[in-house]
Design a protein around this motif. Structure first.
Motif, PDB file in Angstrom:
ATOM      1  N   LYS A 177       0.817  -1.216   0.000  1.00 52.35           N
ATOM      2  CA  LYS A 177       0.000   0.000   0.000  1.00 52.35           C
ATOM      3  C   LYS A 177       0.850   1.265   0.000  1.00 52.35           C
TER       4      LYS A 177
ATOM      5  N   GLY B 235      -6.589  10.098   0.835  1.00 54.51           N
ATOM      6  CA  GLY B 235      -7.460   8.926   0.791  1.00 54.51           C
ATOM      7  C   GLY B 235      -7.588   8.412  -0.637  1.00 54.51           C
ATOM      8  N   GLY B 236      -8.359   7.366  -0.792  1.00 50.63           N
ATOM      9  CA  GLY B 236      -8.627   6.841  -2.126  1.00 50.63           C
ATOM     10  C   GLY B 236      -7.417   6.243  -2.807  1.00 50.63           C
ATOM     11  N   ARG B 237      -6.488   5.717  -2.017  1.00 57.51           N
ATOM     12  CA  ARG B 237      -5.288   5.123  -2.610  1.00 57.51           C
ATOM     13  C   ARG B 237      -5.653   3.880  -3.401  1.00 57.51           C
ATOM     14  N   GLY B 238      -6.636   3.117  -2.869  1.00 58.52           N
ATOM     15  CA  GLY B 238      -7.060   1.897  -3.543  1.00 58.52           C
ATOM     16  C   GLY B 238      -7.518   2.199  -4.962  1.00 58.52           C
TER      17      GLY B 238
ATOM     18  N   VAL C 217      -3.002   0.384  -3.889  1.00 61.91           N
ATOM     19  CA  VAL C 217      -3.145  -0.758  -2.974  1.00 61.91           C
ATOM     20  C   VAL C 217      -3.255  -2.020  -3.823  1.00 61.91           C
TER      21      VAL C 217
ATOM     22  N   ALA D 294      -1.793 -10.143   3.555  1.00 64.65           N
ATOM     23  CA  ALA D 294      -3.116  -9.740   3.086  1.00 64.65           C
ATOM     24  C   ALA D 294      -4.189 -10.449   3.887  1.00 64.65           C
ATOM     25  N   ALA D 295      -5.225  -9.694   4.213  1.00 64.23           N
ATOM     26  CA  ALA D 295      -6.338 -10.287   4.943  1.00 64.23           C
ATOM     27  C   ALA D 295      -7.302 -10.908   3.948  1.00 64.23           C
TER      28      ALA D 295
ATOM     29  N   GLU E 218     -16.506  -5.515   4.852  1.00 63.05           N
ATOM     30  CA  GLU E 218     -15.846  -4.286   5.298  1.00 63.05           C
ATOM     31  C   GLU E 218     -16.885  -3.328   5.873  1.00 63.05           C
TER      32      GLU E 218
ATOM     33  N   PRO F 208     -11.169   0.124   5.742  1.00 65.84           N
ATOM     34  CA  PRO F 208     -12.183  -0.703   6.388  1.00 65.84           C
ATOM     35  C   PRO F 208     -11.746  -1.277   7.734  1.00 65.84           C
TER      36      PRO F 208
ATOM     37  N   LEU G 164      -7.915  -2.725   9.017  1.00 65.04           N
ATOM     38  CA  LEU G 164      -7.036  -2.878   7.845  1.00 65.04           C
ATOM     39  C   LEU G 164      -6.483  -1.551   7.350  1.00 65.04           C
ATOM     40  N   ASP G 165      -7.149  -0.470   7.682  1.00 61.69           N
ATOM     41  CA  ASP G 165      -6.633   0.843   7.281  1.00 61.69           C
ATOM     42  C   ASP G 165      -6.816   1.747   8.493  1.00 61.69           C
TER      43      ASP G 165
HETATM   44  P1  GDP Z   1      -7.632   3.640   0.799  1.00 61.33           P
HETATM   45  O1  GDP Z   1      -8.220   3.337  -0.546  1.00 61.33           O
HETATM   46  O2  GDP Z   1      -6.613   4.719   0.731  1.00 61.33           O
HETATM   47  O3  GDP Z   1      -8.668   3.906   1.821  1.00 61.33           O
HETATM   48  O4  GDP Z   1      -6.842   2.300   1.242  1.00 61.33           O
HETATM   49  P2  GDP Z   1      -7.329   1.003   2.042  1.00 61.33           P
HETATM   50  O5  GDP Z   1      -6.246   0.554   2.902  1.00 61.33           O
HETATM   51  O6  GDP Z   1      -8.611   1.248   2.724  1.00 61.33           O
HETATM   52  O7  GDP Z   1      -7.513  -0.069   0.914  1.00 61.33           O
HETATM   53  C1  GDP Z   1      -8.488   0.045  -0.088  1.00 61.33           C
HETATM   54  C2  GDP Z   1      -9.181  -1.275  -0.309  1.00 61.33           C
HETATM   55  O8  GDP Z   1      -8.226  -2.271  -0.630  1.00 61.33           O
HETATM   56  C3  GDP Z   1      -9.897  -1.803   0.921  1.00 61.33           C
HETATM   57  O9  GDP Z   1     -11.181  -1.258   1.055  1.00 61.33           O
HETATM   58  C4  GDP Z   1      -9.917  -3.281   0.641  1.00 61.33           C
HETATM   59  O10 GDP Z   1     -11.022  -3.613  -0.186  1.00 61.33           O
HETATM   60  C5  GDP Z   1      -8.642  -3.500  -0.126  1.00 61.33           C
HETATM   61  N1  GDP Z   1      -7.648  -4.062   0.801  1.00 61.33           N
HETATM   62  C6  GDP Z   1      -6.863  -3.404   1.674  1.00 61.33           C
HETATM   63  N2  GDP Z   1      -6.138  -4.254   2.423  1.00 61.33           N
HETATM   64  C7  GDP Z   1      -6.473  -5.488   2.001  1.00 61.33           C
HETATM   65  C8  GDP Z   1      -6.088  -6.818   2.389  1.00 61.33           C
HETATM   66  O11 GDP Z   1      -5.276  -7.044   3.288  1.00 61.33           O
HETATM   67  N3  GDP Z   1      -6.678  -7.855   1.718  1.00 61.33           N
HETATM   68  C9  GDP Z   1      -7.578  -7.650   0.726  1.00 61.33           C
HETATM   69  N4  GDP Z   1      -8.105  -8.714   0.133  1.00 61.33           N
HETATM   70  N5  GDP Z   1      -7.975  -6.428   0.347  1.00 61.33           N
HETATM   71  C10 GDP Z   1      -7.428  -5.376   0.965  1.00 61.33           C
END
Ligand code: GDP
Ligand code: MN
Length: 394
Positions: A49, A55-58, A63, A97-98, A103, A195, A215-216
């Protein structure tokens, strides 16, 4: 002050919250080495990550999952150097990874209006809360914690039910209370877990259990309370801070950039606010809030001028100084000096009253290029007029 996810997770872990292990890497080969350690201890995938303060890195591709060490290195190579909302990624977080079942969203913020900590929860997590709020306001549960007793048991249970976590009630209650504890222990303005996930963990014998994990994590600290937590200042990420903000802090100047075009230099927060109100009333738009602080010396005045001029939209500068401890002549000298070093010529209107005001006026009229105002209203009117003039060609 915003801090990175990895640091936010340390603060959560310090309050006993369930956070999966992680490592931070600045290079792809370091990311690979960390991934190898997680694979060796049983992970079947790792998540990589981007560590940036947005925010919104995913969604931005910051991610990603990887199934082996080589892939982890590839993914890290792709993410490092990536641009996310204008910020270059310089480091990544690596974690096992989880296996996510569901979520949810859980956060607490300081609600200044209510003078309480406000909990916000939504059964639908992962997405940004602003987007969810715009789509379906009902989807979010709001609960104010008790001002002295914190989040009460029944409130934590209510919140857990609203998030659909009845099968994980004990864990969910402990997590909600842990967010509150994190908030109080660090004087945070915001503690957000999005989440918060129900994850499936497989035992060595093949059986699986479901449990909650953060997880975040996003934590914003109250700048004005940082002095109470000496350890937290280290978490400031200078990589991502605006150089103007860094200089302002070093100089002890309170500076907040705004949208307008009239740069304001004032001593005292109250006077600065009043000055901005007057600018607005006269039809102008302040470019910043700037409180130069007490006893402003010449070098500080010059620094304040640099901060103001660093904003390219500034078309006029309004200086309003009430000389008490601050001496007018000292401020005037600073202004003249700053004026001489100024990279571009911006009209400057000055009102100085109080200690050594006459001497200040003499110094400034001798130097030229500075408009002296007779009253605050006069100063404001002139500054607004100057902001509307075509800039003099240099
Ligand atoms: P954000 O987009 O900056 O908020 O970053 P997040 O850490 O919340 O990650 C975005 C999304 O990636 C999460 O909502 C999850 O769906 C996915 N994600 C993050 N960590 C994991 C993980 O360990 N396993 C899986 N399968 N998905 C993950
Ligand atoms: Mn998130």
């Amino acid at each position: 002050m915003k801090i990175q996810e990895a640091d936010a997770k340390s603060l959560l872990a310090a309050q006993g919250l369930p956070v999966p292990p992680w490592a931070v890497a600045r290079t792809a080969s370091d990311a690979r080495a960390s991934a190898e350690r997680f694979f060796a201890s049983g992970a079947d995938k790792v998540v990589i990550k981007a560590q940036v303060l947005v925010g919104g890195r995913g969604k931005a591709g910051g991610v990603k999952l990887a199934s082996d060490a080589a892939e982890a290195e590839q993914v890290a190579t792709a993410i490092l150097g990536m641009d996310i909302s204008g910020i270059t990624v310089r480091k990544v977080l690596v974690a096992p990874a989880a296996d996510i079942v569901r979520e949810v969203y859980l956060a607490c913020v300081l609600d200044r209006g209510a003078r309480r900590v406000l909990f916000m929860g939504a059964a639908q997590g992962g997405v940004e809360i602003e987007a969810l709020a715009a789509e379906d306001e009902e989807a979010i549960t709001y609960i104010h914690a008790h001002p002295h007793l914190g989040l009460l048991d029944y409130q934590a249970r209510l919140l857990s039910f609203e998030l659909g976590l009845e099968a994980h009630l004990k864990e969910a209650v402990a997590i909600a209370k842990g967010l509150y504890a994190t908030m109080i222990a660090n004087d945070a303005d915001l503690v957000e877990v999005n989440p918060l996930a129900i994850v499936r963990e497989r035992g060595a014998d093949g059986s699986s259990v479901e449990l909650l994990q953060c997880l975040d994590a996003k934590v914003t600290l109250d700048d004005s309370a940082l002095h109470r937590h000496p350890g937290l200042e280290e978490l400031r990420d200078l990589d991502e801070e605006d150089p103007v903000d860094i200089e302002a802090r070093q100089q002890g100047i309170s500076f907040i950039r705004l949208e307008g075009d009239i740069g304001c230099m004032v001593n005292g927060a109250g006077l600065a606010m009043a000055t901005m109100d007057l600018v607005k009333r006269a039809g102008g738009q302040p470019a910043n809030f700037l409180d130069i602080g007490g006893g402003a010396r010449a070098d500080k005045v010059a620094a304040a001028m640099r901060l103001i001029l660093a904003d390219p939209s500034v078309r006029a500068i309004l200086v309003n100084i009430f000389g008490g401890i601050a001496r007018g002549d000292e401020v005037a000298r600073g202004l003249v000096e700053a004026r001489a070093q100024q990279s571009r010529s911006v009209p400057m209107v000055v009102r100085i009253v109080g200690t050594n005001a006459e001497l200040a006026a003499e110094i400034m009229s001798a130097s030229g290029g500075i408009e002296l105002a007779t009253s605050l209203d006069d100063a404001v009117e002139r500054a607004v007029a100057a902001s509307r003039r075509e800039p003099a060609s240099t």
